[in-house]
Design an enzyme around this catalytic site. Structure first.
Site, short mmCIF file in Angstrom:
data_model
loop_
_atom_site.label_atom_id
_atom_site.label_comp_id
_atom_site.label_asym_id
_atom_site.label_seq_id
_atom_site.Cartn_x
_atom_site.Cartn_y
_atom_site.Cartn_z
N GLY A 1 0.81 -1.22 0.00
CA GLY A 1 0.00 0.00 0.00
C GLY A 1 0.84 1.26 0.00
O GLY A 1 2.06 1.20 -0.03
N SER A 2 0.15 2.38 0.01
CA SER A 2 0.81 3.68 0.05
C SER A 2 0.15 4.52 1.13
O SER A 2 -1.08 4.56 1.22
CB SER A 2 0.66 4.41 -1.28
OG SER A 2 1.00 3.56 -2.34
N GLY A 3 0.97 5.19 1.91
CA GLY A 3 0.44 6.13 2.90
C GLY A 3 0.44 7.51 2.30
O GLY A 3 0.65 7.67 1.09
N PHE B 1 2.64 9.75 2.57
CA PHE B 1 3.98 10.16 2.11
C PHE B 1 4.95 9.00 2.01
O PHE B 1 6.07 9.11 2.45
CB PHE B 1 4.60 11.17 3.09
CG PHE B 1 3.80 12.42 3.26
CD1 PHE B 1 4.03 13.52 2.44
CD2 PHE B 1 2.84 12.53 4.24
CE1 PHE B 1 3.31 14.69 2.61
CE2 PHE B 1 2.11 13.69 4.42
CZ PHE B 1 2.35 14.78 3.59
N ILE C 1 4.20 1.31 1.72
CA ILE C 1 4.13 0.37 2.84
C ILE C 1 4.36 -1.04 2.32
O ILE C 1 3.80 -1.44 1.30
CB ILE C 1 2.77 0.49 3.56
CG1 ILE C 1 2.65 1.90 4.15
CG2 ILE C 1 2.67 -0.53 4.68
CD1 ILE C 1 1.29 2.47 4.11
N LYS D 1 7.02 1.03 6.63
CA LYS D 1 6.76 2.23 5.84
C LYS D 1 8.10 2.83 5.44
O LYS D 1 8.96 3.07 6.29
CB LYS D 1 5.94 3.22 6.67
CG LYS D 1 5.30 4.34 5.85
CD LYS D 1 4.25 5.09 6.68
CE LYS D 1 3.57 6.18 5.89
NZ LYS D 1 2.55 6.90 6.66
N ASP E 1 -6.77 14.13 8.93
CA ASP E 1 -7.03 13.39 7.68
C ASP E 1 -7.90 12.17 7.97
O ASP E 1 -7.55 11.04 7.63
CB ASP E 1 -5.72 12.99 6.99
CG ASP E 1 -5.92 12.64 5.51
OD1 ASP E 1 -7.00 12.98 4.96
OD2 ASP E 1 -5.02 12.04 4.91
#
Length: 325
Positions: free
Chosen positions: A24-26, A28, A31, A46, A136
């Site tokens: 996945g992507s956070g 910034f 992951i 991360k 967020d």
């Protein structure tokens, strides 16, 4: 994973965590699933490039340390530098609420929405007690746990979080009106759109939009077209302000409109009454004769998927069950 240069083949961080694949992507960084080579335990890693224009993983790691021990806050195993990356090693969690919403064909029952609302309010309240606001709040940042924590909701991604009051003096940050929108426009509070400094009330209002997103399948300000990001944000803001809460929540129990009206009525420095908000939904839950048994919509679907997989030689389960971070 391919062994081309630039891949994370045989990339070991913190001396013992071997990267397996990207999951996945956070906000910034990417992951990865990793394995602790000393005991075989799976963890999440991360990574953030040290060349990042606005590095924030160190900040996020410090925030997780402040929040450590809270229910539904992932445990941090290690933070440091490896090759050209800043690295944060943490608990591996399950799918996000956005993943699960899609898995359930973008339909959640009222029972599931209300069980989630209870945990979501508590997670945000905990962060606020530690003197931070998240800024967020969205379905992608709430993840279910795995294993014995599979019914526990976790709040992640504190890259945009901000301290709103001093630990010692409890002095609140000052009111300002010249701020750029921080967070995700779809779930942003009206005041955040107007450039007003965010405070506790904004996290709570954002949660109200998340709950209505689950109820309605989409929000009225989704899918608006515009030439630039700025114009799109303007359109979202206009639509949000021109949609009365009663219209947004039409066809759903009055408690959702009550929740949003309450949040919008909070003053900048005012502490939300989290218990009142939880009680709104708990009483509704009981009125609807539901049992708080942690049987979510996806619990049933996963059981069905598992049964189907078992009857067809046990191969299909992974394809039907959301995985990843």
């Amino acid at each position: 994973m391919a062994s081309s240069s630039g891949s994370k083949a045989e990339f070991i961080v913190g001396g013992k965590y071997k990267l397996v694949r990207k999951i996945g992507s956070g906000s910034f960084g990417d992951i990865y699933l990793a394995i602790n080579i000393t005991n075989g335990e799976e963890v999440a890693v991360k990574l953030e490039s040290q060349k990042a224009r606005h590095p924030q993983l160190l900040y996020e790691s410090k925030l997780y340390k402040i929040l450590q021990g809270g229910v539904g806050i992932p445990h941090i195993r290690w933070y440091g530098q490896e090759k050209d990356y800043n690295v944060l090693v943490m608990d591996l969690l399950g799918p996000s609420l956005e993943d699960l919403f899609n898995f359930c064909s973008r339909r959640f029952t009222m029972k599931t929405v209300l069980m989630l609302a209870d945990q979501m309010i508590s997670r945000i309240e905990y962060v606020h007690t530690k003197n931070f606001i998240h800024r967020d709040i969205k379905p992608d940042n709430f993840l279910m746990g795995i294993g014995r924590h599979c019914n526990k909701l976790f709040l992640i991604d504190f890259g945009l979080a901000k301290k709103y009051r001093d630990n010692r003096t409890r002095q609140h940050i000052p009111y300002r009106e010249d701020k750029n929108l921080t967070g995700t426009a779809r779930y942003a509070s009206i005041n955040a759109h107007l450039g007003i400094e965010q405070s506790r009330r904004d996290d709570m209002e954002s949660l109200g939009y998340v709950l209505m997103y689950f109820n309605r399948t989409s929000l009225p300000w989704q899918g608006l077209k515009a030439a630039t990001k700025k114009q799109k944000y303007e359109k979202i803001s206009e639509k949000k302000m021109s949609t009365p809460v009663e219209v947004l929540c039409k066809g759903f129990p009055a408690e959702f409109a009550m929740y949003l009206n309450y949040c919008r009525g909070l003053r900048f420095e005012e502490a939300p009454d989290y218990m009142y908000l939880r009680q709104l939904f708990r009483i509704l839950f009981r009125t609807l004769n539901h049992q708080y048994d942690y049987t979510f919509d996806w619990t049933m679907l996963k059981q069905k998927a598992a049964q189907q997989a078992a009857s067809s030689s046990g191969q299909g389960q992974q394809a039907q069950t959301p995985t990843g971070f």
